[in-house]
Enzyme design. Structure first.
Site, short mmCIF file in Angstrom:
data_model
loop_
_atom_site.label_atom_id
_atom_site.label_comp_id
_atom_site.label_asym_id
_atom_site.label_seq_id
_atom_site.Cartn_x
_atom_site.Cartn_y
_atom_site.Cartn_z
N LYS A 579 26.59 55.87 55.44
CA LYS A 579 27.47 56.62 54.54
C LYS A 579 27.51 58.11 54.82
O LYS A 579 28.34 58.84 54.27
CB LYS A 579 27.00 56.40 53.09
CG LYS A 579 27.19 54.98 52.60
CD LYS A 579 26.55 54.78 51.25
CE LYS A 579 25.06 54.53 51.35
NZ LYS A 579 24.73 53.23 51.97
N GLU A 606 33.96 49.94 55.45
CA GLU A 606 34.03 49.18 54.21
C GLU A 606 32.66 49.03 53.55
O GLU A 606 32.53 49.09 52.32
CB GLU A 606 34.63 47.79 54.48
CG GLU A 606 34.83 46.93 53.25
CD GLU A 606 35.85 47.51 52.28
OE1 GLU A 606 35.44 47.97 51.20
OE2 GLU A 606 37.04 47.51 52.61
N ALA A 611 28.64 47.11 49.98
CA ALA A 611 28.25 46.16 51.05
C ALA A 611 29.45 45.36 51.53
O ALA A 611 30.37 45.91 52.11
CB ALA A 611 27.11 45.26 50.57
N GLY A 664 14.85 43.71 50.89
CA GLY A 664 15.82 44.38 51.76
C GLY A 664 16.96 45.02 51.00
O GLY A 664 18.00 45.34 51.57
N ASP A 678 22.36 58.27 47.13
CA ASP A 678 23.11 57.17 47.74
C ASP A 678 24.34 56.81 46.89
O ASP A 678 25.44 56.62 47.40
CB ASP A 678 22.20 55.94 47.89
CG ASP A 678 22.84 54.85 48.74
OD1 ASP A 678 23.18 55.13 49.89
OD2 ASP A 678 23.00 53.73 48.23
N LYS A 682 28.47 57.27 47.61
CA LYS A 682 29.42 56.18 47.46
C LYS A 682 30.61 56.57 46.59
O LYS A 682 31.76 56.31 46.93
CB LYS A 682 28.72 54.94 46.89
CG LYS A 682 27.74 54.29 47.85
CD LYS A 682 27.00 53.13 47.19
CE LYS A 682 26.02 52.47 48.15
NZ LYS A 682 25.27 51.36 47.53
N GLY A 797 21.81 43.78 50.12
CA GLY A 797 21.23 42.67 50.88
C GLY A 797 21.70 42.68 52.32
O GLY A 797 22.85 43.03 52.61
#
Length: 815
Positions: A579, A606, A611, A664, A678, A682, A797
């Site tokens: 990102k 994307e 995700a 994860g 983060d 986004k 994930g």
């Protein structure tokens, strides 16, 4: 009668010659044969090198001569029984001694004339034909040897002599009229002038020798035996998917051979064309293969293009100026200058305005041509009526060839569109009135990409090959490779996409394989690679210059994100889940988007938000359709949603964060998720994709984390601090319980302002029942006013992120 010609690779050594002898013996059972042979493979090059070194006073020519002698003596010893070798070895040594005398002469005189060069180069064919003729006699007694110099007569144009067909045809007919042998072996390439001086027919001239003989004798057909299964749709050494051409016309074959199809020497066709003698190109090492049949027939086929070919080492010379407009004779003067310097013009194009004329010649002739042209037009140049000629070296001519191209519209557009999509710059274009050939001049470094791209478009059922360069093979990267391996066959069969992973890199190692990495053993291969080096990785990608190249960034590394510009400028697509680039300074974000458009290189991200969810794509479609985004509310962190959904009286905050890492769901450094940066990145990306200008520091980040936790310098210290501040997190949880709310980390944008932070979500809110690691986004737009557009699903994930990256790659393949 049939004429067979065997090239240098077919007679490279005794083992190969035995294959030739088998082919000849079998065919001799059916009809009389003339067998024309080239020099042993690479021998002509060695002879040329030896003569040049001798003339330069370099005594190493003697070592080359010793290698040539050994090569021929070894072959003779293996092909001829020991009892019959003595006289034959003596004959070979006499020929070598003669050659040595000529080379000594060059050494003493310090010069190499064209006449002497032709004589020296003739020794390759003289030696090979003698050995093969003697070997053939062991099993086929009714065979003989004939020196081509006695039958083929030329002028004294050394290096590429012009054949005197009247004299040659008469000599050939007279000799074979009285010859009773079933097979006659003859050397190719060499001839003699009318006064008996050695000449040669040009490199590749053995084909021409065979064609001269076939034409003079009205042979049934001419067979050219080589090391490939005929003429191919493209050079198989460059285009791995190239296919043999079963049938082709004389004219098509001439075009392909002229433009670099080295399997056939261009002048070969003319002597047999007049007599309608078919040419069959066969593979010595696969004699049962069909080969290519060349004749005057035009075979119907759905594809109007027969082949794609090229010529390397081209220089483009442009002469332009207002002094050429309406002035007759300018072109004549230009070509006369080149003719006087014995320079062959390969490519010509002229603008209808007559303002400029452009020609293509070999690089080796460029300096002489430039000087001669400028001198011829020096008056006009001094008067500023014509510019000094413009010289561009290291170019290449590519050509589409096909007899039926004239009956199909749009081929030129299809050709140039295909090249343009892969950023192959076209310097000049030419198409003859016959429309049998469309030629373009491009940069030499782009030839491999251009040929493969065109071949893919015209010959491979629209199968598109995507070449991936993957950086980052952790949890997500591993899943991504696994998915490619699993779906590779499906994609090729159903979507006509051929995915190849060309390079892999982690923080320690990188591994490249131009033919595609074997994904079954990628982990082992990566460990055998060289040390990871980001700059060298970029350099390798650029140097390979493969069509449809895609750089896939599966890291969270800022320095990697700063390399995108270099890829996009080289028409290399970028797919990333990182990102940082899109959340960097607004000007950099816009610059990357602009480069993507300018160089026709997709820039897809994307997975930056949600995700594998189609969030960014949805925003793009809304904006493209004319809608306007007015407000965004979202839970954009799957990891934070997982953490707060599982944090309760039975699970400490420390333990839940630890588990999120194991699953994860968090970044390798969990502070990136827990600090809110983060999520801020986004929502910033969504804001920008919605058409608004905003920087990351304009977003209010209301952190719920104690400063001591965020200031830790290692994961170990960070997790210790979570235990230290357990009461802080417990207090937040209890407050949510008291308000009958759930904790959600929410991002919001409205009225030009944005914020991210932990919120208490009541039961009647859309976010309340958001479970597990799911994300949810609400878009309030001009069209979606009362009920927002809602996107919801797994937002974290390795597998879902990998599938989002995979989807972006497929999106590029479908363009």
């Amino acid at each position: 009668m049939k004429v067979l010609k065997f090239g240098g690779t077919s007679v490279a050594n005794a083992q190969n010659i035995k294959l030739v002898l088998d082919i000849v013996s079998n065919k001799a059972k059916e009809e009389k044969l003339i067998v024309v042979v080239s020099a042993f493979s690479k021998v002509t090059d060695l002879l040329q090198l030896a003569s040049q070194k001798a003339a330069a006073g370099d005594e190493s020519f003697k070592d080359i001569l010793a290698d040539i002698e050994k090569k021929h003596l070894d072959a003779l010893k293996e092909l001829i029984p020991v009892s019959e070798q003595s006289s034959l070895l003596s004959h070979i040594k006499r020929i070598i001694n003669h050659l040595e005398t000529l080379l000594d002469g060059c050494y003493l005189l310090g010069e190499l004339s064209p006449r002497t060069s032709d004589t020296i180069l003739s020794f390759g064919e003289l030696l090979s034909s003698y050995i093969i003729a003697e070997a053939l006699k062991q099993n086929l007694k009714n065979s003989s040897y004939k020196d081509s110099r006695e039958l083929i007569k030329t002028n004294n144009h050394f290096g590429k002599a012009v054949v005197n067909f009247d004299v040659s045809n008469e000599l050939i007919i007279d000799f074979f009229a009285s010859n009773e042998n079933q097979v006659v072996v003859m050397p190719g390439f060499i001839a003699a002038s009318l006064d008996g001086i050695n000449t040669t027919l040009g490199r590749g001239g053995s084909d021409y020798t065979a064609a001269i003989l076939a034409g003079a004798l009205d042979a049934n057909d001419l067979e050219i035996w080589t090391d490939v299964n005929g003429m191919f749709t493209a050079n198989p050494k460059i285009v791995k998917q190239a296919q043999p051409i079963a049938y082709i016309s004389y004219q098509e074959a001439m075009e392909l051979s002229h433009f670099g199809a080295k399997v056939l020497y261009p002048p070969t066709i003319q002597p047999v064309l007049r007599k309608n003698i078919p040419i069959l190109i066969k593979n010595t090492f696969e004699p049962a293969a069909e080969g290519t049949y060349i004749s005057n027939q035009v075979f119907a086929q759905s594809n109007p293009v027969k082949g794609i070919t090229h010529i390397d080492a081209i220089t483009l010379i442009t002469l332009e100026g207002s002094g050429m407009i309406g002035v007759s004779g300018s072109s004549k003067r230009l070509f006369e200058v080149l003719s006087n310097k014995n320079i062959n013009v390969i490519f010509i194009t002229q603008a209808s305005s007559e303002h400029s004329i452009c020609i293509g010649i070999l690089n080796s002739d460029a300096d002489v041509a430039e000087e001669a042209i400028n001198k011829a037009f020096e008056v006009e140049i001094s008067q500023n009526k014509i510019e000094p000629c413009i010289v561009e070296k290291n170019l290449c001519i590519i050509a589409l060839v096909g007899e039926n191209m004239k009956n199909h519209q749009g081929l030129s557009g299809r050709m140039f569109s295909t090249l343009g999509k892969n950023n192959v710059n076209i310097r000049a274009i030419a198409q003859g009135a016959s429309e049998r050939n469309i030629s373009a001049v491009i940069n030499e470094r782009d030839v491999k990409k251009a040929l493969n791209t065109l071949h893919e478009n015209f010959f491979e059922e629209n199968t598109k090959q995507l070449n991936l360069f993957v950086m980052g093979v952790g949890n997500v990267g591993e899943k991504f490779i696994e998915q490619i391996h699993q779906q590779k066959k499906f994609l090729k069969e159903n979507l006509k996409i051929n995915l190849r992973v060309i390079a892999l890199s982690n923080s320690r190692k990188m591994y490249f394989d131009e033919d595609g990495i074997a994904l079954k053993e990628w982990q082992f291969l990566l460990e055998t690679g060289e040390p990871a080096d980001k700059e060298k990785f970029i350099s390798n990608v650029k140097e390979l210059n493969l069509r449809n190249s895609i750089f896939v960034d599966i890291t969270a590394n800022e320095s990697v994100s700063k390399t995108y510009e270099q890829y996009l400028k080289r028409n290399i697509a970028v797919v990333t889940c990182n990102k940082i680039a899109c959340a960097s300074e607004y000007d950099n974000y816009k610059k990357l988007k602009k480069l993507s458009r300018q160089f026709n290189a997709p820039f897809l991200f994307e997975t930056n938000v949600g995700a594998g969810l189609p969030i960014i794509d949805t925003v793009k479609n809304l904006i493209a359709s004319g809608d306007k985004v007015n407000k965004i509310q979202a839970v954009l962190s799957g990891s934070l949603n997982f953490i707060f959904n599982n944090f309760d009286e039975n699970n400490t905050f420390h333990d839940v964060v630890k588990e999120a890492g194991v699953q994860g769901f968090t970044e390798p450094d969990p502070k990136i998720d827990l600090s809110g940066i983060d999520v801020a990145r986004k929502i910033l990306i969504l804001i920008r994709e919605s058409g608004y200008k905003m920087e990351i520091d304009e977003i209010t980040n209301e952190s719920f984390m104690p400063a001591e936790c965020l200031n830790t310098t290692s994961n170990e210290a960070f997790f210790e601090s979570l235990q230290t501040h357990a009461a802080h997190f417990e207090t937040i949880y209890k407050e949510a319980l008291s308000k009958e709310s759930r904790l959600k980390y929410v991002a919001q944008f409205e009225n030009g302002k944005a914020n991210v932070g932990l919120r208490f979500i009541p039961k009647d809110h859309s976010f309340y029942n958001l479970e597990g690691k799911d994300n949810i986004v609400l878009f309030f737009t001009d069209r979606y006013v009362d009920q927002p557009l809602l996107i919801k699903g797994a937002g974290a994930g390795a597998a879902v992120t990998a599938s989002g990256i995979f989807a972006d790659v497929i999106r590029i393949g479908n363009v």
